[in-house]
Write a protein that holds these residues in place. Structure first.
Motif, PDB file in Angstrom:
ATOM      1  N   THR A 237       0.809  -1.221   0.000  1.00  0.00           N
ATOM      2  CA  THR A 237       0.000   0.000   0.000  1.00  0.00           C
ATOM      3  C   THR A 237       0.842   1.272   0.000  1.00  0.00           C
ATOM      4  O   THR A 237       0.323   2.345  -0.283  1.00  0.00           O
ATOM      5  N   ALA A 238       2.141   1.168   0.343  1.00  0.00           N
ATOM      6  CA  ALA A 238       2.982   2.363   0.392  1.00  0.00           C
ATOM      7  C   ALA A 238       4.433   1.981   0.136  1.00  0.00           C
ATOM      8  O   ALA A 238       4.869   0.872   0.472  1.00  0.00           O
ATOM      9  N   HIS A 239       5.178   2.915  -0.454  1.00  0.00           N
ATOM     10  CA  HIS A 239       6.607   2.731  -0.683  1.00  0.00           C
ATOM     11  C   HIS A 239       7.349   3.834   0.070  1.00  0.00           C
ATOM     12  O   HIS A 239       7.136   5.021  -0.192  1.00  0.00           O
ATOM     13  N   GLU A 240       8.184   3.427   1.025  1.00  0.00           N
ATOM     14  CA  GLU A 240       8.953   4.384   1.827  1.00  0.00           C
ATOM     15  C   GLU A 240      10.435   4.055   1.669  1.00  0.00           C
ATOM     16  O   GLU A 240      11.020   3.332   2.477  1.00  0.00           O
ATOM     17  N   PRO A 241      11.095   4.573   0.624  1.00  0.00           N
ATOM     18  CA  PRO A 241      12.504   4.220   0.394  1.00  0.00           C
ATOM     19  C   PRO A 241      13.434   4.652   1.514  1.00  0.00           C
ATOM     20  O   PRO A 241      14.489   4.046   1.708  1.00  0.00           O
ATOM     21  N   ASP A 242      13.067   5.692   2.274  1.00  0.00           N
ATOM     22  CA  ASP A 242      13.925   6.184   3.354  1.00  0.00           C
ATOM     23  C   ASP A 242      13.430   5.744   4.726  1.00  0.00           C
ATOM     24  O   ASP A 242      13.723   6.383   5.743  1.00  0.00           O
ATOM     25  N   LEU A 243      12.704   4.630   4.790  1.00  0.00           N
ATOM     26  CA  LEU A 243      12.073   4.211   6.038  1.00  0.00           C
ATOM     27  C   LEU A 243      13.086   4.013   7.162  1.00  0.00           C
ATOM     28  O   LEU A 243      12.870   4.466   8.289  1.00  0.00           O
ATOM     29  N   THR A 244      14.196   3.350   6.875  1.00  0.00           N
ATOM     30  CA  THR A 244      15.173   3.075   7.926  1.00  0.00           C
ATOM     31  C   THR A 244      15.832   4.361   8.415  1.00  0.00           C
ATOM     32  O   THR A 244      16.078   4.514   9.620  1.00  0.00           O
ATOM     33  N   LEU A 245      16.112   5.293   7.525  1.00  0.00           N
ATOM     34  CA  LEU A 245      16.674   6.574   7.953  1.00  0.00           C
ATOM     35  C   LEU A 245      15.680   7.333   8.834  1.00  0.00           C
ATOM     36  O   LEU A 245      16.062   7.936   9.836  1.00  0.00           O
ATOM     37  N   ILE A 246      14.405   7.299   8.462  1.00  0.00           N
ATOM     38  CA  ILE A 246      13.377   7.943   9.286  1.00  0.00           C
ATOM     39  C   ILE A 246      13.328   7.285  10.660  1.00  0.00           C
ATOM     40  O   ILE A 246      13.231   7.960  11.697  1.00  0.00           O
ATOM     41  N   GLY A 247      13.426   5.952  10.687  1.00  0.00           N
ATOM     42  CA  GLY A 247      13.437   5.252  11.963  1.00  0.00           C
ATOM     43  C   GLY A 247      14.634   5.619  12.818  1.00  0.00           C
ATOM     44  O   GLY A 247      14.517   5.775  14.044  1.00  0.00           O
ATOM     45  N   LEU A 248      15.797   5.774  12.202  1.00  0.00           N
ATOM     46  CA  LEU A 248      16.984   6.185  12.946  1.00  0.00           C
ATOM     47  C   LEU A 248      16.811   7.585  13.527  1.00  0.00           C
ATOM     48  O   LEU A 248      17.235   7.864  14.652  1.00  0.00           O
ATOM     49  N   ARG A 249      16.186   8.477  12.758  1.00  0.00           N
ATOM     50  CA  ARG A 249      15.919   9.820  13.284  1.00  0.00           C
ATOM     51  C   ARG A 249      15.008   9.750  14.503  1.00  0.00           C
ATOM     52  O   ARG A 249      15.216  10.453  15.507  1.00  0.00           O
ATOM     53  N   ILE A 250      13.988   8.898  14.430  1.00  0.00           N
ATOM     54  CA  ILE A 250      13.050   8.756  15.556  1.00  0.00           C
ATOM     55  C   ILE A 250      13.754   8.195  16.771  1.00  0.00           C
ATOM     56  O   ILE A 250      13.576   8.668  17.901  1.00  0.00           O
ATOM     57  N   VAL A 251      14.608   7.164  16.566  1.00  0.00           N
ATOM     58  CA  VAL A 251      15.346   6.590  17.691  1.00  0.00           C
ATOM     59  C   VAL A 251      16.295   7.625  18.293  1.00  0.00           C
ATOM     60  O   VAL A 251      16.426   7.727  19.526  1.00  0.00           O
ATOM     61  N   ALA A 252      16.951   8.403  17.438  1.00  0.00           N
ATOM     62  CA  ALA A 252      17.864   9.445  17.947  1.00  0.00           C
ATOM     63  C   ALA A 252      17.125  10.461  18.799  1.00  0.00           C
ATOM     64  O   ALA A 252      17.610  10.884  19.864  1.00  0.00           O
ATOM     65  N   SER A 253      15.932  10.838  18.369  1.00  0.00           N
ATOM     66  CA  SER A 253      15.146  11.814  19.139  1.00  0.00           C
ATOM     67  C   SER A 253      14.717  11.250  20.491  1.00  0.00           C
ATOM     68  O   SER A 253      14.628  11.979  21.473  1.00  0.00           O
ATOM     69  N   ARG A 254      14.497   9.931  20.553  1.00  0.00           N
ATOM     70  CA  ARG A 254      14.088   9.294  21.806  1.00  0.00           C
ATOM     71  C   ARG A 254      15.259   9.093  22.760  1.00  0.00           C
ATOM     72  O   ARG A 254      15.050   8.800  23.942  1.00  0.00           O
ATOM     73  N   ASN A 255      16.472   9.227  22.247  1.00  0.00           N
ATOM     74  CA  ASN A 255      17.660   9.056  23.090  1.00  0.00           C
ATOM     75  C   ASN A 255      18.446  10.351  23.262  1.00  0.00           C
ATOM     76  O   ASN A 255      19.550  10.332  23.795  1.00  0.00           O
ATOM     77  N   ALA A 256      17.874  11.465  22.782  1.00  0.00           N
ATOM     78  CA  ALA A 256      18.597  12.746  22.862  1.00  0.00           C
ATOM     79  C   ALA A 256      18.759  13.157  24.331  1.00  0.00           C
ATOM     80  O   ALA A 256      17.856  12.997  25.134  1.00  0.00           O
TER      81      ALA A 256
END
Length: 256
Positions: A237-256
């Motif tokens: 239903t969706a194509h997210e080519p940068d999904l893992t990079l987005i996930g890394l950004r989210i994890v970084a924000s949760r550990n800032a």
């Protein structure tokens, strides 16, 4: 804040630079286990000069290759010691509950993808199809919990094995052939790879949707080879080519 994201896989590493929530640059390089920490830094410096992210203030790393992870740790110690560093490993706050028999067995890339869809598709169950060296299927429930998945050989591995073990077969370009009934050997291999893996994706995803109850499930494709089979899949239903990079950004924000 400028964030450097590194997603290290078996064959390729994806490098991403964020300025706040905005991805300002992304690149794909080889994951050479002979590359030293200093060589990585020279490579990264050249890539980052191509975008306007500004000085690196934080780094997020996901790595599934132990030999490269050692050099990555040296890289962070030598060149990014003044940055906020988030390495996705046991003990890192990802915001993803892992409902597996042994949570430590789940690859860092799969956890990061789960973190991404948990935010992008909040409140919906999701199936992430990552078409890379392996083809992985990861299931995230409506509460954002990682509940399991499946792993299959990747399309490139299958193509290489076919060329190596078949006396009259050879490597071919991974593109869609003219049709499923091929008229020559090259297109016959392409047909088997493209349509075969599309069938694999649809078959496993259909079973997973059924297991989830079939209610409003998002099926998100990512990975460097997703484009090869995406047009032939009916369940994605969706194509997210940068999904893992987005996930890394989210994890970084949760550990800032």
């Amino acid at each position: 804040m400028s964030l450097l994201c590194l997603d290290v896989r078996n064959n390729h590493t994806v490098v991403g630079a964020f300025d706040g929530d905005r991805l300002v640059g992304s690149w794909r390089v080889a994951s050479l286990d002979t590359r030293t920490a200093d060589e990585w830094q020279l490579l990264l410096r050249g890539l980052l000069e191509q975008c306007d992210a500004g000085p690196v203030e934080a780094v997020a790393l996901s790595c599934t290759v132990p030999a490269v992870l050692h050099e990555m740790r040296l890289l962070l110690e030598r060149h990014y010691d003044d940055c906020v560093v988030s390495i996705v490993e046991p003990g890192t706050r990802t915001g993803v509950a892992i409902l597996m028999d042994n949570p430590r067995e789940v690859g860092a890339d799969r956890i990061v993808n789960a973190a991404a869809v948990g935010v992008l598709y909040a409140g919906r169950p999701c199936v992430v199809v990552d078409v890379g060296t392996a083809t992985t299927f990861d299931v995230v429930d409506a509460q954002g919990r990682y509940v399991g998945g499946a792993i299959s050989a990747g399309i490139e591995i299958s193509l290489e094995a076919l060329a190596r073990r078949g006396a009259q077969l050879r490597s071919v370009e991974l593109v869609r052939p003219r049709g499923v009934i091929a008229k020559n050997t090259v297109e016959a291999i392409q047909s088997g790879m493209v349509f075969g893996f599309a069938g694999l994706v649809d078959g496993i995803v259909t079973r997973m949707i059924r297991a989830l109850g079939g209610d409003d499930v998002a099926v998100v494709a990512t990975g460097r080879n997703a484009d090869v089979v995406l047009g032939e899949c009916t369940t994605v239903t969706a194509h997210e080519p940068d999904l893992t990079l987005i996930g890394l950004r989210i994890v970084a924000s949760r550990n800032a």
